[in-house]
Write an enzyme that holds these catalytic residues in place. Structure first.
Site, PDB file in Angstrom:
ATOM      1  N   ASP A  64       0.801  -1.229   0.000  1.00  0.00           N
ATOM      2  CA  ASP A  64       0.000   0.000   0.000  1.00  0.00           C
ATOM      3  C   ASP A  64       0.837   1.285   0.000  1.00  0.00           C
ATOM      4  O   ASP A  64       0.357   2.335  -0.383  1.00  0.00           O
ATOM      5  CB  ASP A  64      -0.926   0.018   1.229  1.00  0.00           C
ATOM      6  CG  ASP A  64      -0.179  -0.174   2.549  1.00  0.00           C
ATOM      7  OD1 ASP A  64       1.051  -0.346   2.524  1.00  0.00           O
ATOM      8  OD2 ASP A  64      -0.827  -0.160   3.612  1.00  0.00           O
ATOM      9  N   ASP A 119       4.318  -1.274  11.197  1.00  0.00           N
ATOM     10  CA  ASP A 119       3.866   0.073  10.877  1.00  0.00           C
ATOM     11  C   ASP A 119       3.319   0.689  12.156  1.00  0.00           C
ATOM     12  O   ASP A 119       2.564   0.049  12.895  1.00  0.00           O
ATOM     13  CB  ASP A 119       2.770   0.028   9.806  1.00  0.00           C
ATOM     14  CG  ASP A 119       2.511   1.420   9.272  1.00  0.00           C
ATOM     15  OD1 ASP A 119       3.068   1.772   8.216  1.00  0.00           O
ATOM     16  OD2 ASP A 119       1.793   2.187   9.945  1.00  0.00           O
ATOM     17  N   ARG A 379       0.171  12.853  10.303  1.00  0.00           N
ATOM     18  CA  ARG A 379       1.508  13.412  10.549  1.00  0.00           C
ATOM     19  C   ARG A 379       1.743  14.615   9.649  1.00  0.00           C
ATOM     20  O   ARG A 379       1.435  14.566   8.463  1.00  0.00           O
ATOM     21  CB  ARG A 379       2.598  12.365  10.256  1.00  0.00           C
ATOM     22  CG  ARG A 379       2.562  11.269  11.258  1.00  0.00           C
ATOM     23  CD  ARG A 379       3.726  10.312  11.167  1.00  0.00           C
ATOM     24  NE  ARG A 379       3.638   9.442  12.314  1.00  0.00           N
ATOM     25  CZ  ARG A 379       3.934   8.155  12.332  1.00  0.00           C
ATOM     26  NH1 ARG A 379       4.388   7.570  11.245  1.00  0.00           N
ATOM     27  NH2 ARG A 379       3.812   7.454  13.430  1.00  0.00           N
ATOM     28  N   SER A 535       7.314   6.987  12.847  1.00  0.00           N
ATOM     29  CA  SER A 535       7.153   5.703  12.172  1.00  0.00           C
ATOM     30  C   SER A 535       7.929   4.573  12.840  1.00  0.00           C
ATOM     31  O   SER A 535       8.813   4.785  13.654  1.00  0.00           O
ATOM     32  CB  SER A 535       7.601   5.874  10.720  1.00  0.00           C
ATOM     33  OG  SER A 535       8.617   4.978  10.395  1.00  0.00           O
TER      34      SER A 535
HETATM   35  C1  MIC Z   1       4.474   6.372   8.233  1.00  0.00           C
HETATM   36  O1  MIC Z   1       3.300   6.709   8.344  1.00  0.00           O
HETATM   37  O2  MIC Z   1       5.428   7.070   8.591  1.00  0.00           O
HETATM   38  C2  MIC Z   1       4.768   5.009   7.642  1.00  0.00           C
HETATM   39  C3  MIC Z   1       5.374   5.228   6.324  1.00  0.00           C
HETATM   40  O3  MIC Z   1       3.572   4.286   7.475  1.00  0.00           O
HETATM   41  C4  MIC Z   1       5.705   4.264   8.596  1.00  0.00           C
HETATM   42  C5  MIC Z   1       6.239   3.006   8.082  1.00  0.00           C
HETATM   43  C6  MIC Z   1       7.380   3.172   7.119  1.00  0.00           C
HETATM   44  O4  MIC Z   1       8.213   4.043   7.272  1.00  0.00           O
HETATM   45  O5  MIC Z   1       7.441   2.355   6.199  1.00  0.00           O
HETATM   46  C7  MIC Z   1       5.092   3.983   9.957  1.00  0.00           C
HETATM   47  O6  MIC Z   1       4.223   4.688  10.388  1.00  0.00           O
HETATM   48  O7  MIC Z   1       5.566   3.071  10.668  1.00  0.00           O
HETATM   49 FE1  SF4 Z   2       0.229   4.872   5.149  1.00  0.00          FE
HETATM   50 FE2  SF4 Z   2       1.631   5.541   7.333  1.00  0.00          FE
HETATM   51 FE3  SF4 Z   2       0.161   7.351   6.028  1.00  0.00          FE
HETATM   52 FE4  SF4 Z   2      -1.044   5.457   7.361  1.00  0.00          FE
HETATM   53  S1  SF4 Z   2       0.263   7.040   8.210  1.00  0.00           S
HETATM   54  S2  SF4 Z   2      -1.563   6.159   5.299  1.00  0.00           S
HETATM   55  S3  SF4 Z   2       0.312   3.716   7.053  1.00  0.00           S
HETATM   56  S4  SF4 Z   2       1.971   6.288   5.243  1.00  0.00           S
END
Ligand code: MIC
Ligand code: SF4
Length: 643
Positions: A64, A119, A379, A535
């Site tokens: 994804d 994740d 975020r 993350s």
């Molecule tokens: C994010 O929201 O920062 C991510 C990308 O989903 C990360 C995982 C990753 O860095 O692959 C997370 O939240 O753990």
């Molecule tokens: Fe994907 Fe991480 Fe964003 Fe959720 S917070 S949509 S898992 S990149």
């Protein structure tokens, strides 16, 4: 004395340790999930462990994050993950099927079970009464092999909800309010448990929005009880047999208490560049916006999308505003298509994206220079959108949709008539994009397919007697893993290529850092409070390991990153006196003369700053197991040695 929901979940999965706040407990893990950006590494690690089939009740591999496929790298990684899944007994959610947390909630989440995922937003599962936690890929690999998952027994915070949300005030505003009160450091070492009459007014997807973004508090996880509303959701998903009731005992004792009257909340927004910089939308005022992005694992459920469509219906997106919408799953997108809501979005001028993380992780849709972007995500760290000087505001889908029409940040209550969107009695269920694994007999015939972008992991070393190295970088408080190891469209395709990734390490803070590391061969990082928040990416530990980082010394660490450092064999240390932080400068030569002995004999680690001649006392919070991992040079070595 009775138990809280979280304590019941821990108790029923306890493998080792005592349920005493602050001590290490080992948990049996029922389910795991991975996504592609962390999954490639997790499955490489699983393969290195030499285990034939996963030993969990259910493991799912999602694709994804990395779905742009700008080169062969992503497609190769997807093929690799799919082939491991087929061989090792893991279900494979194909690209296009949706965001891991959204799909997992719809199709697999089960009250009363434990789930770890590579994740950090895995706590989404707390919305359906699971103990669901984010972890590093290696911890997930170990759990897939039947191994125990360890956490520090957290404090339990009771967030008591009363009242009912007013029209246009949403679950997103609830979690933004919790963030406003507790901050991004406030949840460290805690589980946030929601109780009270107000819980009954929230649907499962709304609860999941709240537990999802609980990750931004730094909490171990967040959890809701499993009740009639949970049952109705599972019934609508055609799997009522997965329901069981889960509630706190009436005499349960919590460590902290917060009360929120839902009816007193207003639409809120997190301002640039932290999820806890929360203000009322009405207070921020009608600032001009350039972009609106709706979606992500926080706000991409069917109900969220239906509300957005209802707001957009009959309107046009304001001039000079780009609106993108990524429905969270194939189920959501399909239902929007069938009931005409998708057409309302398209007609209004929304740019429909595939069901994936997309702009949330900087995979496209970077705003213009100095652009103001409203996003329904979780975020808004500096640079994460792909535009260094953009200002990202985190808002509810309602605020986002109304503002997309007006072209300025708008309190959605100005939209007028309340929206009446109810959860459907039946979701359309079609799991045809979830591939089942091969049977045990056929598994031997399945070949794991590696692409040329997959490089071996960095070498780890046993902890030496002493460490002498320069402070190669000094950073401040609240450093995120997006600072340490940025993501985004240009870098994300290389998640299985640590040498390539290393040139971008700390790029947001200091572009010269990787070169300095290469020149020196080894180094130490000095950080402030809450170092490594955000993350779960273990790349934020593996890349510094590759660059020769031996220890990270901070005021405090975020939970998952600290575990990832230990798993990588990098020593996480804290200043005994946080004021000593200011006394060390970047470039100072630091010496930890007796580090191994000190750790073996449970003594404080003494640090001599050879440049200034000053000596400091450092502390560490390592269980016996974690010390053994550090001594062995990381979890892979430790697991091999213990086998
Ligand atoms: C994010 O929201 O920062 C991510 C990308 O989903 C990360 C995982 C990753 O860095 O692959 C997370 O939240 O753990
Ligand atoms: Fe994907 Fe991480 Fe964003 Fe959720 S917070 S949509 S898992 S990149």
């Amino acid at each position: 004395m009775g138990y809280t929901v979280a304590q019941k979940l821990i108790k029923s999965h306890l493998v080792s340790g005592e349920m005493k706040v602050g001590s290490e407990v080992g948990l049996r893990i029922d389910q795991t999930l991975t996504q592609d950006a962390t999954g490639t590494m997790a499955y490489l690690e699983f393969e290195a462990m030499g285990i034939k089939r996963v030993k969990t009740e259910l493991s799912v591999a999602y694709v994804d994050h990395n779905t742009l496929q700008t080169g062969f790298e992503n497609a190769d990684d997807h093929r690799f993950i799919g082939s491991v899944a087929k061989k090792r007994g893991i279900r494979f959610s194909r690209p296009g099927n949706g965001i891991c947390h959204q799909v997992h909630l719809e199709r697999f989440g089960k009250p009363g079970k434990t789930l770890i995922g590579s994740d950090s937003h895995t706590p989404t599962g707390g919305g359906i009464g699971m103990l669901a936690m984010g972890a590093g890929g290696l911890d997930v690999a170990v759990a897939m092999g039947g191994g125990t998952y360890y956490i520090t027994m957290p404090k339990i915070v009771n967030v008591h909800l009363t009242g009912k949300l007013s029209p246009y005030v949403t679950a997103k505003d609830v979690i933004l309010e919790v963030l406003r009160r507790m901050t991004v450091k406030g949840g460290v070492g805690k589980i946030i448990e929601y109780t009270g009459e107000g819980v009954k007014t929230l649907s499962v997807p709304e609860r999941a929005t709240i537990t999802n973004m609980g990750a931004e508090l730094g909490a171990t996880t967040s959890v809701f009880p499993s009740d009639e509303i949970t049952k109705a959701f599972l019934e609508a998903q055609g799997r009522v047999e997965d329901w069981s009731e889960l509630s706190a005992d009436s005499d349960a004792v919590y460590d902290e208490y917060i009360e929120i009257d839902l009816s007193s909340l207003e639409p809120l927004a997190a301002m640039p560049h932290m999820p806890d910089k929360v203000k009322k939308v009405s207070e921020i005022g009608k600032i001009k916006i350039d972009q609106v992005c709706i979606g992500s694992c926080t706000n991409s459920s069917l109900m969220d999308m239906l509300k957005v469509a209802a707001i957009l219906k009959g309107h046009t997106v304001a001039e000079n505003v780009s609106l993108s919408i990524a429905p969270g799953s194939k189920q959501v997108l399909n239902m929007l298509a069938l009931n005409g809501a998708l057409s309302d979005m398209i007609n209004a001028g929304a740019r429909i994206l595939e069901s994936a993380c997309g702009p949330c992780i900087g995979m496209g849709q970077s705003p213009n220079s100095k652009g103001i972007s409203l996003r329904t995500f979780n975020r808004n760290f500096e640079g994460r959108s792909g535009t260094a000087d953009a200002g990202i505001y985190l808002v509810s889908p309602e605020t986002a949709a109304v503002s997309a029409i007006t072209g300025v940040l708008t309190d959605p209550r100005e939209n007028g008539e309340p929206l009446h969107i109810l959860m459907p009695d039946k979701f359309i269920v079609n799991d045809n994009m979830i591939e089942m694994p091969a049977s045990e007999e056929d598994a031997d015939k399945v070949e794991v397919i590696y692409g040329p972008n997959i490089k071996p992991f960095p070498k780890t070393e046993k902890l030496p007697e002493s460490i002498e190295a320069k402070a190669l970088l000094k950073v401040g408080d609240d450093i995120t893993t997006d600072h340490i190891m940025p993501a985004g469209a240009k870098i994300l395709p290389y998640r299985s290529n640590i040498p390539y990734l290393s040139q971008f390490c700390f790029g947001v803070c200091d572009k010269e850092f990787p070169d300095r590391c290469k020149k020196e061969g080894k180094g130490i990082i000095i950080g402030g409070a809450n170092y490594g928040q955000g993350s779960s990416r273990e790349h934020a530990a593996l890349v510094p390991l590759y660059l020769g980082i031996k220890a990270v010394i901070t005021k405090s660490f975020a939970r998952i990153h600290c575990a990832n450092l230990i798993n990588a064999g990098i020593l996480p240390l804290n200043f005994k006196n946080p004021d000593d932080y200011v006394k060390i400068s970047e470039g100072d030569l630091l010496s930890l003369k007796n580090v191994k002995d000190e750790i073996l004999s449970d003594k404080p680690v003494m640090l001599l700053d050879e440049t200034t001649g000053e000596e400091f006392e450092l502390k560490y919070d390592l269980s016996t197991r974690q010390k053994d991992i550090i001594l062995a040079g990381g979890l892979l070595n430790y697991t091999r040695e213990s086998l």
